[in-house]
Design an enzyme around this catalytic site. Structure first.
Site, PDB file in Angstrom:
ATOM      1  N   VAL A 205     -26.672 -45.481   8.726  1.00 55.10           N
ATOM      2  CA  VAL A 205     -25.242 -45.636   9.026  1.00 55.10           C
ATOM      3  C   VAL A 205     -24.511 -44.291   8.993  1.00 55.10           C
ATOM      4  CG1 VAL A 205     -23.079 -46.562   8.089  1.00 55.10           C
ATOM      5  CG2 VAL A 205     -25.045 -48.045   8.393  1.00 55.10           C
TER       6      VAL A 205
ATOM      7  N   LYS B 235     -34.338 -34.545   3.562  1.00 56.63           N
ATOM      8  CA  LYS B 235     -33.648 -35.105   4.728  1.00 56.63           C
ATOM      9  C   LYS B 235     -32.712 -34.067   5.343  1.00 56.63           C
ATOM     10  CE  LYS B 235     -32.649 -39.653   4.657  1.00 56.63           C
ATOM     11  NZ  LYS B 235     -31.982 -40.928   4.333  1.00 56.63           N
TER      12      LYS B 235
ATOM     13  N   LYS C 193     -17.165 -58.401   6.381  1.00 55.86           N
ATOM     14  CA  LYS C 193     -18.525 -57.901   6.649  1.00 55.86           C
ATOM     15  C   LYS C 193     -19.583 -58.897   6.168  1.00 55.86           C
ATOM     16  CE  LYS C 193     -22.045 -55.364   7.481  1.00 55.86           C
ATOM     17  NZ  LYS C 193     -22.546 -55.130   8.813  1.00 55.86           N
TER      18      LYS C 193
ATOM     19  N   CYS D  92     -30.223 -55.420   6.175  1.00 54.86           N
ATOM     20  CA  CYS D  92     -28.917 -56.008   5.852  1.00 54.86           C
ATOM     21  C   CYS D  92     -28.931 -57.496   5.528  1.00 54.86           C
ATOM     22  CB  CYS D  92     -27.933 -55.739   6.992  1.00 54.86           C
ATOM     23  SG  CYS D  92     -27.544 -53.990   7.152  1.00 54.86           S
TER      24      CYS D  92
ATOM     25  N   LYS E  77     -37.421 -55.161  13.639  1.00 56.68           N
ATOM     26  CA  LYS E  77     -37.050 -55.462  15.019  1.00 56.68           C
ATOM     27  C   LYS E  77     -37.426 -54.264  15.883  1.00 56.68           C
ATOM     28  CE  LYS E  77     -32.174 -54.113  14.755  1.00 56.68           C
ATOM     29  NZ  LYS E  77     -30.828 -54.545  15.067  1.00 56.68           N
TER      30      LYS E  77
HETATM   31  N1  NAD Z   1     -28.675 -50.006   8.365  1.00 58.94           N
HETATM   32  C1  NAD Z   1     -27.831 -50.783   9.021  1.00 58.94           C
HETATM   33  O1  NAD Z   1     -28.109 -51.291  10.105  1.00 58.94           O
HETATM   34  C2  NAD Z   1     -26.453 -51.057   8.448  1.00 58.94           C
HETATM   35  C3  NAD Z   1     -25.471 -51.633   9.253  1.00 58.94           C
HETATM   36  C4  NAD Z   1     -24.199 -51.866   8.715  1.00 58.94           C
HETATM   37  C5  NAD Z   1     -23.941 -51.549   7.381  1.00 58.94           C
HETATM   38  N2  NAD Z   1     -24.930 -51.017   6.605  1.00 58.94           N
HETATM   39  C6  NAD Z   1     -24.616 -50.664   5.230  1.00 58.94           C
HETATM   40  O2  NAD Z   1     -24.416 -49.250   5.153  1.00 58.94           O
HETATM   41  C7  NAD Z   1     -24.870 -48.742   3.898  1.00 58.94           C
HETATM   42  C8  NAD Z   1     -25.900 -47.651   4.128  1.00 58.94           C
HETATM   43  O3  NAD Z   1     -27.037 -48.219   4.759  1.00 58.94           O
HETATM   44  P1  NAD Z   1     -28.184 -47.329   5.405  1.00 58.94           P
HETATM   45  O4  NAD Z   1     -29.102 -48.263   6.100  1.00 58.94           O
HETATM   46  O5  NAD Z   1     -27.568 -46.199   6.162  1.00 58.94           O
HETATM   47  O6  NAD Z   1     -28.881 -46.754   4.068  1.00 58.94           O
HETATM   48  P2  NAD Z   1     -29.923 -45.557   3.931  1.00 58.94           P
HETATM   49  O7  NAD Z   1     -30.722 -45.868   2.737  1.00 58.94           O
HETATM   50  O8  NAD Z   1     -30.589 -45.310   5.248  1.00 58.94           O
HETATM   51  O9  NAD Z   1     -29.001 -44.275   3.628  1.00 58.94           O
HETATM   52  C9  NAD Z   1     -28.292 -44.059   2.452  1.00 58.94           C
HETATM   53  C10 NAD Z   1     -28.321 -42.566   2.175  1.00 58.94           C
HETATM   54  O10 NAD Z   1     -27.396 -42.260   1.119  1.00 58.94           O
HETATM   55  C11 NAD Z   1     -27.926 -41.201   0.349  1.00 58.94           C
HETATM   56  N3  NAD Z   1     -27.210 -41.133  -0.922  1.00 58.94           N
HETATM   57  C12 NAD Z   1     -27.229 -42.021  -1.954  1.00 58.94           C
HETATM   58  N4  NAD Z   1     -26.383 -41.609  -2.934  1.00 58.94           N
HETATM   59  C13 NAD Z   1     -25.805 -40.464  -2.521  1.00 58.94           C
HETATM   60  C14 NAD Z   1     -24.828 -39.588  -3.062  1.00 58.94           C
HETATM   61  N5  NAD Z   1     -24.250 -39.811  -4.247  1.00 58.94           N
HETATM   62  N6  NAD Z   1     -24.484 -38.494  -2.361  1.00 58.94           N
HETATM   63  C15 NAD Z   1     -25.050 -38.250  -1.160  1.00 58.94           C
HETATM   64  N7  NAD Z   1     -25.955 -39.056  -0.579  1.00 58.94           N
HETATM   65  C16 NAD Z   1     -26.329 -40.155  -1.249  1.00 58.94           C
HETATM   66  C17 NAD Z   1     -29.404 -41.520   0.283  1.00 58.94           C
HETATM   67  O11 NAD Z   1     -30.176 -40.376  -0.036  1.00 58.94           O
HETATM   68  C18 NAD Z   1     -29.681 -42.033   1.695  1.00 58.94           C
HETATM   69  O12 NAD Z   1     -30.100 -41.006   2.572  1.00 58.94           O
HETATM   70  C19 NAD Z   1     -25.392 -49.967   3.133  1.00 58.94           C
HETATM   71  O13 NAD Z   1     -24.374 -50.466   2.322  1.00 58.94           O
HETATM   72  C20 NAD Z   1     -25.721 -50.956   4.242  1.00 58.94           C
HETATM   73  O14 NAD Z   1     -25.639 -52.289   3.784  1.00 58.94           O
HETATM   74  C21 NAD Z   1     -26.171 -50.746   7.114  1.00 58.94           C
END
Ligand code: NAD
Length: 437
Positions: free
Chosen positions: A11, A35, A207, A263, A324
């Protein structure tokens, strides 16, 4: 505008790159130094169509950069997004908010001047209040507005979804924050994407309600598929027949092995917990989550049934591992419980996925990985399509028949029609196996 994106995963990275493409200056921050180093080297750590190009263009135009240092970009930003993970908390299924709270503390310590702190992560109702409390506690003098702006993008179509959203939901009552959010999303606003301003708690709930509803729709058609198998009806025609009704809509009516991904599974369970705590249980969603878990585990029995009831000593070829197509994300993928159950039942499993192999190897052990679909099918007793990647839509069945031990196809995504597959025993979802049936 200057934006700091805290968390550069699926995201954060997509949102950051898209905001940069709108013309804002975005710094994507992540705690994961590997990363960030890869991103700085021009490498994209995830698979998402077109993201490499979008990142490269915006880095070149100096609108997008990457760092592990949070305070610098936060101090300069007018808007700071929290896009860190909110996984299921081990033990009780509540959303684990430790990353969000940690980010809030770090942001509070670094903000400078009026700053809009935007929660993009999916967080339970009331999290905005808690983030606000953490901010006030850490920096009583900070001038911040805490806003909820949930993200609805889908992996695999994330850029398209971010740039052409059905709606943008912004939860805040702060007029200054509304201005900043409107300015941030201005290019979309001009394209007429509806911007829905709500109270913060309402935005947070929208959401979860959206994801729970979609999960319900999938689970509904999956159960209808089971009924179709028993009564000799075709679920795809049922789905089309009901989906053409505008009140129902045709999306999310594809029967399959049960929903997975980063999700739906965690968000349905977190919503169930919130509702139980609030003494307003969501019994429909509780059932959806339970039915889906059982279904995912039950898919191995479907494969066994296709082989006469047992897979012991048989070789099963699995096509598709990610939850998917068009993503490398393996989180809660239906392939995982399927493969675990098949190996438990005594099968040898060989699997292939076009892009998810590296991620899959981290979460699935004790199986063989193949280099392509035909290599995967070599001497197999059954071929199982688990993820509907484009490359599995035009398989050469004559070639498959020559390499496989038995021509048995279990199509968990209904990619093929039984009558198209000559010389194979075909087993789909919610459709008669016999084409003449
Ligand atoms: N993946 C999806 O399709 C999607 C869609 C809509 C909403 N979301 C929501 O968005 C959020 C993120 O999901 P994602 O899939 O991108 O997760 P992800 O695990 O891919 O990414 C999260 C990132 O945050 C970093 N992180 C954690 N704590 C941190 C901090 N204090 N400072 C800096 N970086 C930090 C991690 O290292 C990681 O790279 C979740 O709440 C998820 O439910 C995800």
């Amino acid at each position: 505008m200057r934006v700091a994106m805290i968390g550069s995963g699926y995201v954060g990275l997509v949102s950051g790159a898209c905001f940069a493409d709108f013309g804002h200056h975005v710094t994507c921050v992540d705690k994961d130094a590997t990363k960030i180093a890869r991103l700085r080297d021009g490498e994209i750590p995830i698979f998402e169509p077109d993201l490499d190009r979008l990142v490269a263009v915006n880095v070149r135009e100096k609108r997008l950069d990457f760092t592990t240092d949070l305070p610098g970009p936060v101090a300069e930003a007018e808007a700071v997004f929290i896009a860190v993970g909110t996984p299921s908390r081990r033990g009780d299924g509540h959303a684990d908010l430790s990353y969000v709270h940690m980010a809030a503390r770090e942001i509070a310590a670094a903000v400078n001047g009026f700053t809009v702190v935007v929660t993009k992560s999916t967080v339970p109702v009331g999290t905005g209040d808690e983030v606000e409390r953490i901010m006030a506690e850490t920096r009583p003098d900070a001038d911040v507005a805490v806003v909820s702006n949930p993200e609805f993008l889908r992996e695999g179509a994330a850029i398209q979804d971010f740039k052409h959203p059905d709606r943008i939901v912004v939860g805040t009552s702060d007029e200054r924050a509304k201005k900043v959010m409107t300015e941030l999303y201005r290019p979309l606003y001009l394209n007429q994407a509806p911007m829905l301003f709500t109270k913060r708690r309402t935005a947070e709930l929208i959401k979860y309600a959206a994801n729970a509803f979609l999960a319900t729709k999938i689970t509904f058609i999956n159960e209808i598929a089971d009924l179709c198998e028993k009564v000799g009806a075709d679920v795809q025609e049922v789905a089309r027949g009901i989906g053409l009704d505008n009140r129902i809509g045709s999306k999310f009516l594809h029967a399959g092995p049960g929903f997975g991904g980063s999700c739906f599974p965690k968000d349905t369970v977190a919503l169930i917990k919130t509702a139980q705590d609030a003494e307003a249980p969501l019994r429909i969603v509780e059932t959806v989550a339970a039915v889906n878990e059982t279904r995912k585990r039950g898919m191995a029995r479907k494969v066994a049934a296709a082989l006469g009831g047992s897979v012991r000593g048989k070789t099963i070829a699995i096509l598709g591992l990610t939850f998917k197509p068009n993503t490398d994300d393996m989180r809660e993928a239906p392939s995982i419980p399927l493969i675990t159950a098949l190996t438990d039942m005594g099968a040898q499993v060989r699997a292939y996925d076009p892009v998810g192999m590296a991620q899959a190897k981290e979460v699935i052990g004790g199986i063989e990985f193949a280099s392509g679909p035909y290599d995967c099918a070599q001497d197999a007793d059954a071929l199982v399509i688990v993820t509907e990647w484009e490359q599995f839509r035009a398989l050469d069945f004559e070639r498959l028949r020559t390499v496989m031990k038995q021509p048995v196809l279990v199509d968990l995504r209904n990619v093929y029609r039984p009558e198209e597959i000559e010389g194979f025993t075909y087993h789909g979802i919610g459709r008669p196996s016999d084409p003449k049936g």
